[in-house]
Design an enzyme around this catalytic site. Structure first.
Site, PDB file in Angstrom:
ATOM      1  N   ARG A  24      40.529 -28.657 -10.390  1.00 51.90           N
ATOM      2  CA  ARG A  24      40.724 -28.054  -9.026  1.00 51.90           C
ATOM      3  C   ARG A  24      40.824 -28.908  -7.591  1.00 51.90           C
ATOM      4  O   ARG A  24      40.854 -28.299  -6.585  1.00 51.90           O
ATOM      5  CB  ARG A  24      38.824 -27.968  -8.421  1.00 51.90           C
ATOM      6  CG  ARG A  24      38.644 -27.224 -10.004  1.00 51.90           C
ATOM      7  CD  ARG A  24      38.752 -25.395 -10.022  1.00 51.90           C
ATOM      8  NE  ARG A  24      38.065 -24.849 -11.039  1.00 51.90           N
ATOM      9  CZ  ARG A  24      36.483 -23.571  -9.635  1.00 51.90           C
ATOM     10  NH1 ARG A  24      37.078 -24.166  -8.246  1.00 51.90           N
ATOM     11  NH2 ARG A  24      35.906 -23.510 -10.643  1.00 51.90           N
ATOM     12  N   ARG A  28      40.924 -24.209  -2.020  1.00 51.10           N
ATOM     13  CA  ARG A  28      40.625 -23.635  -0.837  1.00 51.10           C
ATOM     14  C   ARG A  28      39.654 -24.809  -0.032  1.00 51.10           C
ATOM     15  O   ARG A  28      40.219 -24.593   1.335  1.00 51.10           O
ATOM     16  CB  ARG A  28      38.842 -22.572  -0.621  1.00 51.10           C
ATOM     17  CG  ARG A  28      39.299 -21.325  -1.172  1.00 51.10           C
ATOM     18  CD  ARG A  28      38.464 -20.989  -1.978  1.00 51.10           C
ATOM     19  NE  ARG A  28      37.719 -21.715  -2.835  1.00 51.10           N
ATOM     20  CZ  ARG A  28      36.669 -21.441  -3.970  1.00 51.10           C
ATOM     21  NH1 ARG A  28      35.682 -20.213  -3.312  1.00 51.10           N
ATOM     22  NH2 ARG A  28      35.797 -22.404  -4.310  1.00 51.10           N
ATOM     23  N   ARG A  37      47.130 -17.821  -1.099  1.00 55.36           N
ATOM     24  CA  ARG A  37      46.458 -17.397  -1.840  1.00 55.36           C
ATOM     25  C   ARG A  37      46.307 -15.976  -0.534  1.00 55.36           C
ATOM     26  O   ARG A  37      45.655 -15.140  -1.387  1.00 55.36           O
ATOM     27  CB  ARG A  37      44.728 -17.978  -1.360  1.00 55.36           C
ATOM     28  CG  ARG A  37      43.366 -17.297  -1.836  1.00 55.36           C
ATOM     29  CD  ARG A  37      43.019 -17.498  -2.951  1.00 55.36           C
ATOM     30  NE  ARG A  37      41.932 -16.595  -3.206  1.00 55.36           N
ATOM     31  CZ  ARG A  37      41.371 -15.539  -3.595  1.00 55.36           C
ATOM     32  NH1 ARG A  37      42.522 -14.295  -3.338  1.00 55.36           N
ATOM     33  NH2 ARG A  37      40.426 -14.872  -3.736  1.00 55.36           N
ATOM     34  N   ASP A  74      43.760 -20.072 -13.936  1.00 55.69           N
ATOM     35  CA  ASP A  74      42.096 -20.427 -14.934  1.00 55.69           C
ATOM     36  C   ASP A  74      41.069 -19.967 -16.219  1.00 55.69           C
ATOM     37  O   ASP A  74      42.074 -19.579 -16.507  1.00 55.69           O
ATOM     38  CB  ASP A  74      40.949 -18.933 -13.794  1.00 55.69           C
ATOM     39  CG  ASP A  74      39.757 -19.271 -13.192  1.00 55.69           C
ATOM     40  OD1 ASP A  74      39.389 -19.949 -12.453  1.00 55.69           O
ATOM     41  OD2 ASP A  74      39.248 -18.802 -14.663  1.00 55.69           O
ATOM     42  N   TYR A 150      30.866 -16.953 -19.578  1.00 60.29           N
ATOM     43  CA  TYR A 150      31.725 -15.684 -18.988  1.00 60.29           C
ATOM     44  C   TYR A 150      31.222 -14.642 -19.007  1.00 60.29           C
ATOM     45  O   TYR A 150      30.527 -13.547 -18.282  1.00 60.29           O
ATOM     46  CB  TYR A 150      32.384 -16.276 -18.158  1.00 60.29           C
ATOM     47  CG  TYR A 150      32.089 -17.417 -16.492  1.00 60.29           C
ATOM     48  CD1 TYR A 150      31.154 -17.273 -15.493  1.00 60.29           C
ATOM     49  CD2 TYR A 150      32.659 -19.076 -16.966  1.00 60.29           C
ATOM     50  CE1 TYR A 150      31.657 -18.395 -14.779  1.00 60.29           C
ATOM     51  CE2 TYR A 150      32.192 -20.113 -17.014  1.00 60.29           C
ATOM     52  CZ  TYR A 150      31.379 -19.579 -15.137  1.00 60.29           C
ATOM     53  OH  TYR A 150      31.376 -20.857 -14.321  1.00 60.29           O
TER      54      TYR A 150
HETATM   55  O1  CP3 Z   1      43.565 -27.068  -9.122  1.00 62.02           O
HETATM   56  C1  CP3 Z   1      43.079 -27.221 -10.374  1.00 62.02           C
HETATM   57  O2  CP3 Z   1      42.244 -27.970 -11.615  1.00 62.02           O
HETATM   58  C2  CP3 Z   1      43.606 -25.208 -11.011  1.00 62.02           C
HETATM   59  C3  CP3 Z   1      43.166 -24.341 -11.363  1.00 62.02           C
HETATM   60  C4  CP3 Z   1      42.013 -24.230 -12.053  1.00 62.02           C
HETATM   61  C5  CP3 Z   1      41.322 -23.299 -11.081  1.00 62.02           C
HETATM   62  N1  CP3 Z   1      39.835 -23.270 -11.750  1.00 62.02           N
HETATM   63  C6  CP3 Z   1      41.695 -21.918 -10.264  1.00 62.02           C
HETATM   64  C7  CP3 Z   1      40.012 -21.492  -9.292  1.00 62.02           C
HETATM   65  C8  CP3 Z   1      40.716 -25.040 -12.552  1.00 62.02           C
HETATM   66  C9  CP3 Z   1      41.201 -25.772 -13.451  1.00 62.02           C
HETATM   67  C10 CP3 Z   1      40.105 -24.081 -12.683  1.00 62.02           C
HETATM   68  C11 CP3 Z   1      38.776 -24.300 -13.955  1.00 62.02           C
HETATM   69  C12 CP3 Z   1      37.920 -23.155 -14.351  1.00 62.02           C
HETATM   70  N2  CP3 Z   1      37.358 -22.011 -13.723  1.00 62.02           N
HETATM   71  C13 CP3 Z   1      36.585 -23.549 -14.368  1.00 62.02           C
HETATM   72  C14 CP3 Z   1      36.500 -25.113 -15.073  1.00 62.02           C
HETATM   73  C15 CP3 Z   1      36.401 -25.946 -14.430  1.00 62.02           C
HETATM   74  C16 CP3 Z   1      34.904 -25.695 -13.353  1.00 62.02           C
HETATM   75  O3  CP3 Z   1      34.961 -26.094 -12.685  1.00 62.02           O
HETATM   76  O4  CP3 Z   1      33.533 -26.661 -14.210  1.00 62.02           O
HETATM   77  C17 CP3 Z   1      35.398 -22.984 -14.474  1.00 62.02           C
HETATM   78  C18 CP3 Z   1      33.845 -22.688 -15.230  1.00 62.02           C
HETATM   79  C19 CP3 Z   1      36.205 -21.913 -14.017  1.00 62.02           C
HETATM   80  C20 CP3 Z   1      35.327 -20.352 -13.782  1.00 62.02           C
HETATM   81  C21 CP3 Z   1      35.937 -19.911 -12.209  1.00 62.02           C
HETATM   82  N3  CP3 Z   1      36.726 -20.048 -11.870  1.00 62.02           N
HETATM   83  C22 CP3 Z   1      34.567 -20.284 -11.884  1.00 62.02           C
HETATM   84  C23 CP3 Z   1      32.943 -19.880 -11.504  1.00 62.02           C
HETATM   85  C24 CP3 Z   1      34.940 -19.494 -10.090  1.00 62.02           C
HETATM   86  C25 CP3 Z   1      34.455 -19.095  -8.929  1.00 62.02           C
HETATM   87  C26 CP3 Z   1      33.852 -20.923  -7.998  1.00 62.02           C
HETATM   88  C27 CP3 Z   1      34.495 -20.764  -7.229  1.00 62.02           C
HETATM   89  O5  CP3 Z   1      34.950 -22.282  -7.604  1.00 62.02           O
HETATM   90  O6  CP3 Z   1      35.096 -20.183  -6.220  1.00 62.02           O
HETATM   91  C28 CP3 Z   1      36.384 -19.845 -10.439  1.00 62.02           C
HETATM   92  C29 CP3 Z   1      37.304 -19.250  -8.574  1.00 62.02           C
HETATM   93  C30 CP3 Z   1      38.500 -20.397  -9.088  1.00 62.02           C
HETATM   94  N4  CP3 Z   1      39.342 -20.443  -9.314  1.00 62.02           N
HETATM   95  C31 CP3 Z   1      38.929 -20.581  -7.838  1.00 62.02           C
HETATM   96  C32 CP3 Z   1      40.073 -21.799  -7.848  1.00 62.02           C
HETATM   97  C33 CP3 Z   1      40.860 -22.655  -6.864  1.00 62.02           C
HETATM   98  C34 CP3 Z   1      38.601 -20.480  -5.792  1.00 62.02           C
HETATM   99  C35 CP3 Z   1      39.367 -18.690  -6.175  1.00 62.02           C
HETATM  100  C36 CP3 Z   1      40.006 -18.464  -4.431  1.00 62.02           C
HETATM  101  O7  CP3 Z   1      40.579 -19.582  -4.439  1.00 62.02           O
HETATM  102  O8  CP3 Z   1      39.534 -17.665  -3.909  1.00 62.02           O
END
Ligand code: CP3
Length: 344
Positions: A24, A28, A37, A74, A150
Site C-alpha cells: 500500500r 492516503r 483521488r 485493488d 469480501y
Molecule cells: O500501493 C499499493 O499497494 C497498491 C494498491 C492497493 C490497494 N489495495 C489500494 C487501496 C493494494 C495492493 C490493495 C490490496 C488490498 N485491497 C487488500 C490486500 C492487502 C491488505 O491490506 O490486506 C485488501 C484486503 C483490499 C480491500 C480493500 N481496499 C479494503 C479493505 C479497503 C478499505 C480500507 C482502506 O484502507 O481504506 C480498500 C480501499 C483501498 N485500496 C484504498 C487504497 C489506496 C483506500 C481507498 C481510498 O483511497 O479512498
C-alpha cells in the site's frame, strides 16, 4: 538487461543492497495521492483510469528510494469485473452486494471480465514506460479465499461468520465460487505479466481466520493452483504469496506451494523464518506498520532486528501489512535509507 536488485534477489542472486518496497505504498498518507483521488471521482474510477492509476503508482517512487512499484488497483476489481456491485465509501471501506448462494454465483459473469480489467493492463504499460530501470513492477491479485470473504460478507469488519458457515456447511457449493476465482485470477495475473509486470503478489489477507484443514482447502490449495497455472504459461515470473496470520502454517506454504517468495506478517519470528522458511523461499516482510507511524529509533531498532536475522540474502524488506493512512512520509524516507545502508 538492466539489473533490478529486487529481481536479482527473487532469482536467488545477490544485490548491492537489501531491496525494499511497502505494501500500500501508494495511498492516503501521501498528499499528492489525495489530490489525484479527489479529481478521479470514485475509487474504482481511479483504478480504471490508466493515466491516473499510473500516476499514483509512480508517486511513492518519486519521493523514496523504493526498489519496486506496485500497480495501483485493488483486490476487489475482480468481483467488480465479474459483475458484482462494489463501491468504496468514505470511512467505511468497500461495500459489496453480497454473493451468498449458488444462484448468486451463477449470476456472476465472465463476459465483461477482460474488458473491465483492460485499463489495469494499460496502466501497467504506462508505468513500464516511465519507471526507472532499477525498479521492478509488481502486478497483484487477491487470493480466492480473501476475495470470496469480501464477496460473501459484503464488506470488511465482520467476523467471517457468513463465509465460514457457507464453507463448512456446504463445501461443494462454496467450491463453485472458489473455483471460479481460481480460474479468473490466474487469467488476470497472466494479463498483468503480458502488460509488463515483472513479478506478482497474491494477497491472502484473511488466510489467518481459517483452522488448518479449512486453510488447506480454501487458501493453500487454490493459491497453489493459481501459482501452477501462471507458472505453466509464463515460467520464470516470480510470485510472492502473502498468507497473513497463519503462524506455523507458513511451513506448509514453504513446502507445498511452488511460489518464489513468502510475505511474512508482523507476528512471524524473523529467527524462526530464517531457519525454517528462508532455505526454501525468498522471504519478504515484516515490520509492523505502526512502527513506521512511530518512526525514529523504535522503527530503526525493529528494522535492524529483522535485517540482522534475514537480511544477508534471500530477503526483501517490507511491512507485515499495508501502510497506515496516518504514516508520516518522512518516516518512509528514513526507513528506505536505513534498509539500503544496513551493513554498508
Ligand atoms: O500501493 C499499493 O499497494 C497498491 C494498491 C492497493 C490497494 N489495495 C489500494 C487501496 C493494494 C495492493 C490493495 C490490496 C488490498 N485491497 C487488500 C490486500 C492487502 C491488505 O491490506 O490486506 C485488501 C484486503 C483490499 C480491500 C480493500 N481496499 C479494503 C479493505 C479497503 C478499505 C480500507 C482502506 O484502507 O481504506 C480498500 C480501499 C483501498 N485500496 C484504498 C487504497 C489506496 C483506500 C481507498 C481510498 O483511497 O479512498
Amino acid at each position: 538487461m538492466t539489473a533490478k536488485p529486487l529481481l536479482e534477489v527473487l532469482r536467488g542472486g545477490t544485490a548491492p543492497h537489501v531491496p525494499i518496497w511497502l505494501m500500500r505504498q501508494a495511498g492516503r498518507y501521501l498528499p499528492e495521492y489525495r489530490a489525484v483521488r479527489e479529481k478521479a471521482g470514485s475509487f474504482l474510477d481511479l483504478c480504471f483510469t490508466p493515466e491516473l492509476a499510473a500516476e499514483v503508482t509512480l508517486q511513492p517512487l518519486r519521493r523514496f528510494g523504493l526498489d519496486a512499484a506496485i500497480i495501483f488497483s485493488d483486490i476487489l476489481v475482480v468481483p467488480a469485473a465479474l459483475g458484482q456491485r462494489v463501491t468504496f465509501e468514505e470511512g467505511h471501506g468497500p461495500v459489496l452486494e453480497p454473493v451468498r448462494t449458488p444462484k448468486d454465483v451463477a449470476q456472476l459473469s465472465k463476459e465483461r471480465f477482460d474488458a473491465t480489467l483492460r485499463p489495469v493492463a494499460e496502466a501497467i504499460a504506462l508505468v513500464r514506460q516511465k519507471l526507472l530501470p532499477a525498479a521492478a513492477l509488481f502486478g497483484f491479485a487477491g487470493a480466492p479465499w480473501t476475495v470470496a470473504s469480501y464477496m460473501v460478507e459484503g464488506g470488511s469488519g465482520g467476523d467471517f461468520a457468513t463465509v465460514k458457515t457457507w464453507a463448512y456447511r456446504d463445501p461443494d457449493s462454496f467450491a463453485g465460487l472458489i473455483d471460479l476465482l481460481v480460474e479468473v485470477t490466474a487469467e488476470y495475473l497472466l494479463q498483468q505479466v503480458d502488460a509488463g509486470a515483472d513479478v506478482l503478489q497474491i494477497f491472502d489477507s484473511w488466510a489467518g481466520v481459517l483452522p488448518e484443514a479449512a486453510l488447506e482447502r480454501w487458501a493453500l490449495r487454490p493459491t497453489t493452483e493459481i501459482v501452477r497455472r501462471v507458472g505453466a504459461k509464463r515460467p520464470g515470473v516470480p510470485i510472492v504469496v502473502f498468507p497473513r496470520g497463519i503462524g506455523a502454517n507458513y511451513l506448509r506454504y514453504a513446502n507445498e506451494c511452488d511460489c518464489t517468495g513468502l510475505g511474512l506478517d508482523t507476528t512471524v519470528s524473523p529467527v524462526w523464518a530464517a531457519l525454517e522458511l528462508q532455505p526454501k523461499k525468498i522471504v519478504q516482510g515484516s515490520l509492523d506498520p505502526l512502527l513506521l507511524v512511530v518512526g525514529g529509533d523504535a522503527m530503526r531498532d525493529a528494522a535492524k532486528r529483522i535485517l540482522d536475522s534475514l537480511g544477508d540474502r534471500r530477503f526483501i524488506f517490507n511491512l507485515g501489512h499495508g501502510i497506515l493512512p496516518q504514516t508520516p512520509p518522512d518516516h518512509v524516507a528514513d526507513l528506505c535509507s536505513f534498509v539500503h545502508d544496513w551493513r554498508r
